[in-house]
Design an enzyme around this catalytic site. Structure first.
Site, PDB file in Angstrom:
ATOM      1  CD  GLN A  29      25.545  24.327  -0.276  1.00 50.89           C
ATOM      2  OE1 GLN A  29      25.150  23.288   0.242  1.00 50.89           O
ATOM      3  NE2 GLN A  29      24.785  25.042  -1.080  1.00 50.89           N
ATOM      4  CD1 TRP A  35      17.687  30.809  -7.397  1.00 50.07           C
ATOM      5  CD2 TRP A  35      17.866  29.257  -8.985  1.00 50.07           C
ATOM      6  NE1 TRP A  35      18.098  31.448  -8.552  1.00 50.07           N
ATOM      7  CE2 TRP A  35      18.212  30.507  -9.546  1.00 50.07           C
ATOM      8  CE3 TRP A  35      17.904  28.113  -9.810  1.00 50.07           C
ATOM      9  CZ2 TRP A  35      18.587  30.652 -10.879  1.00 50.07           C
ATOM     10  CZ3 TRP A  35      18.281  28.264 -11.141  1.00 50.07           C
ATOM     11  CH2 TRP A  35      18.620  29.523 -11.658  1.00 50.07           C
ATOM     12  CG  ASN A  36      19.153  30.127  -1.936  1.00 50.20           C
ATOM     13  OD1 ASN A  36      19.304  31.268  -2.356  1.00 50.20           O
ATOM     14  ND2 ASN A  36      18.070  29.745  -1.311  1.00 50.20           N
ATOM     15  CB  SER A  37      22.411  24.388  -3.687  1.00 51.96           C
ATOM     16  OG  SER A  37      22.203  24.208  -2.306  1.00 51.96           O
ATOM     17  CG  ASP A  60      13.227  25.779  -6.891  1.00 50.36           C
ATOM     18  OD1 ASP A  60      13.665  24.829  -6.219  1.00 50.36           O
ATOM     19  OD2 ASP A  60      13.600  26.958  -6.739  1.00 50.36           O
ATOM     20  CD  GLU A  68      25.635  29.023  -1.114  1.00 51.41           C
ATOM     21  OE1 GLU A  68      25.741  29.864  -0.213  1.00 51.41           O
ATOM     22  OE2 GLU A  68      25.444  27.815  -0.888  1.00 51.41           O
ATOM     23  CG  HIS A 126      18.770  20.048  -2.612  1.00 45.02           C
ATOM     24  ND1 HIS A 126      19.918  20.799  -2.428  1.00 45.02           N
ATOM     25  CD2 HIS A 126      17.753  20.837  -2.183  1.00 45.02           C
ATOM     26  CE1 HIS A 126      19.590  21.980  -1.914  1.00 45.02           C
ATOM     27  NE2 HIS A 126      18.286  22.028  -1.757  1.00 45.02           N
ATOM     28  CG  ASP A 182       9.326  34.076   0.169  1.00 45.63           C
ATOM     29  OD1 ASP A 182      10.542  33.917  -0.008  1.00 45.63           O
ATOM     30  OD2 ASP A 182       8.475  33.217  -0.171  1.00 45.63           O
ATOM     31  CG  HIS A 197      11.765  30.691   0.779  1.00 43.55           C
ATOM     32  ND1 HIS A 197      10.737  31.057  -0.067  1.00 43.55           N
ATOM     33  CD2 HIS A 197      11.934  29.358   0.583  1.00 43.55           C
ATOM     34  CE1 HIS A 197      10.319  29.995  -0.735  1.00 43.55           C
ATOM     35  NE2 HIS A 197      11.031  28.956  -0.352  1.00 43.55           N
ATOM     36  CB  ALA A 239      28.084  22.542   5.867  1.00 43.67           C
TER      37      ALA A 239
END
Length: 465
Positions: A349, A367-369, A388, A372, A364, A117, A17, A347
């Site tokens: 990422q 959303w950020n992953s 989510d 990216e 997993h 947020d 977040h 890391a």
């Protein structure tokens, strides 16, 4: 362009977040807004890279409120013991209402708007009391947010069977989910419980807030942005993603996140020796601690697959080490020496995913992953763990990693083989769409400019008032 209109940003203290909202702060600052970011002392260091590059960003540091169920000294969700849920952190931060009200009223040039947020819905009530506008920031995608809003608006009862499919019938093209995959925060709601009721009020206040900023882009989730506009009854919805530091795209690792057991030099050296698109990057995010059995299953899948891999493992607290959380199985590192690199802790990422050697991402599905992975153009293997994350077609999920290690091994092998060329082409298309959105005059760039113009208009109203 913006005449320095002043805006308060209030992130929720969890990496998934906090970091995208800090990246948004940078994009708003370079467009001329004056920014104040509210954090508690132990999260202040995360702002250092941002503050060093932006002279128009200021900090407001309030002590973290004393809260019965949160151990003293813990101020970030990643440090909470597994038995303490996010609503406790949401409730604790509500104690900052009065200090924030006092700060606003004593400020010589107070903010004209609050961007906070989605877990800080109580700031809508504060904004109303102050006579300023509050904008919700969603680090989740538009579909996930639409389902969350739907749940808190309609308050459906839990079925007796947790596997019963639940349908979001008003949201076009929305998958059906077994009840146990629905928002954990919603499922943990207990009528009459003070923490639950505070969470509910906050979520419903999000829907009543003046506007919404979402870390996603129109081409990816256009149908869900249309739904949100209808759901909210207005057009003050801005798709501004993927909100990423520019350096993720130009292959320089941004300084963010935390400590790591592998230096950037060693990481780059290791990846540079690997063939193109042959390495699988494995990461379950900043919140998830895998159990001993889950760790053994993932290790088994990686070892059986024979692929080259980087595995980022979250470091457990001292109390949880004894219970086997996040423990690499004995002898595993020796057996995969040369094939695998294990990073304990944080890391870089985005940088790893953008390296030419990386050909797949076991994620997993935070959303950020996802964003990216899209910007890097890397095919993703989904292993959702909660929140989510269940909107993806998956290799496994948190509940059945243990029984699916053989399937995981096969999927990992296929992901870096010639057979995955269709997925690779689709990943390239998504990358182009994501990168185009944030280029100058792309859809998200235009939306960011439109948002800044809107905020400047609010400042003008205040001046005239």
């Amino acid at each position: 362009m913006s005449a320095g209109a002043h805006v308060l940003l209030f992130p929720f203290p969890a990496q998934g977040h906090l970091i995208p909202l800090l990246d948004l702060a940078h994009h708003l600052a370079i467009r001329g807004l004056t920014i104040t970011i509210l954090v508690t002392p132990k999260n202040l260091h995360i702002l250092n890279p941002l503050l060093s590059k932006n002279s128009t960003i200021n900090t407001l540091v309030f002590p973290f409120p004393n809260y019965p169920s949160i151990p003293f000294g813990i101020e970030n969700l990643k440090d909470l013991p597994p038995n303490i849920r996010p609503p406790s952190m949401i409730h604790a931060l509500g104690e900052l209402y009065q200090p924030l009200l006092t700060w606003f009223r004593s400020h010589p040039s107070p903010p004209v708007a609050i961007i906070s947020d989605m877990f800080l819905g109580w700031t809508h009530r504060l904004a109303c009391q102050l006579g300023v506008r509050r904008f919700v920031f969603s680090p989740s995608g538009a579909m996930a947010l639409a389902t969350m809003y739907s749940l808190w608006q309609e308050m459906p009862n839990a079925p007796k069977d947790q596997n019963e499919l639940f349908s979001f019938s008003k949201i076009l093209s929305c998958p059906k989910y077994p009840w146990w995959q629905i928002s954990t925060i919603y499922r943990s709601y207990v009528e009459g419980d003070p923490v639950s009721e505070f969470t509910k009020e906050g979520m419903q206040a999000n829907i009543a807030s003046w506007g919404l900023i979402v870390n996603s882009f129109t081409l990816l989730e256009g149908i869900y942005f249309e739904h949100l506009r209808k759901q909210l009854g207005h057009d003050r919805v801005w798709a501004v993603g993927p909100i990423l530091p520019k350096k993720t795209i130009d292959m320089t690792p941004p300084e963010r996140g935390g400590s790591s057991t592998v230096s950037m030099h060693d990481l780059k050296t290791w990846l540079d020796t690997c063939e193109d698109h042959k390495v699988v990057y494995v990461c379950y995010g900043t919140q998830v601690l895998l159990t001993k059995d889950q760790m053994e299953a993932v290790a088994s899948g990686l070892e059986k697959s024979g692929v080259h891999f980087i595995w980022c493992v979250k470091q457990p607290s001292k109390e949880l080490v004894g219970e086997g959380y996040s423990m690499i199985p004995s002898g595993f590192e020796d057996r995969v020496a040369g094939k695998g690199l294990i990073i304990r802790g944080w890391a870089p990422q985005g940088w790893i995913l953008s390296h030419r050697a990386v050909g797949a991402f076991l994620t997993h599905c935070g959303w950020n992953s996802i964003l990216e992975g899209i910007v890097a153009g890397v095919p993703m293997l989904a292993c959702p763990m909660g929140a989510d994350q269940f909107g993806a077609k998956r290799v496994c999920d948190g509940a059945n990693i243990v029984s699916h290690s053989a399937k995981m091994a096969r999927t990992l092998m296929e992901s870096v083989s010639y057979e995955s060329r269709v997925e690779k082409e689709r990943a390239k298309e998504l990358r182009m769409a994501g990168v185009d959105a944030i280029k100058e005059d792309g859809s998200s760039d235009k939306n960011l400019n439109a948002f800044v113009k809107h905020v400047v208009g609010l400042g003008s109203e205040t001046d005239e008032g």
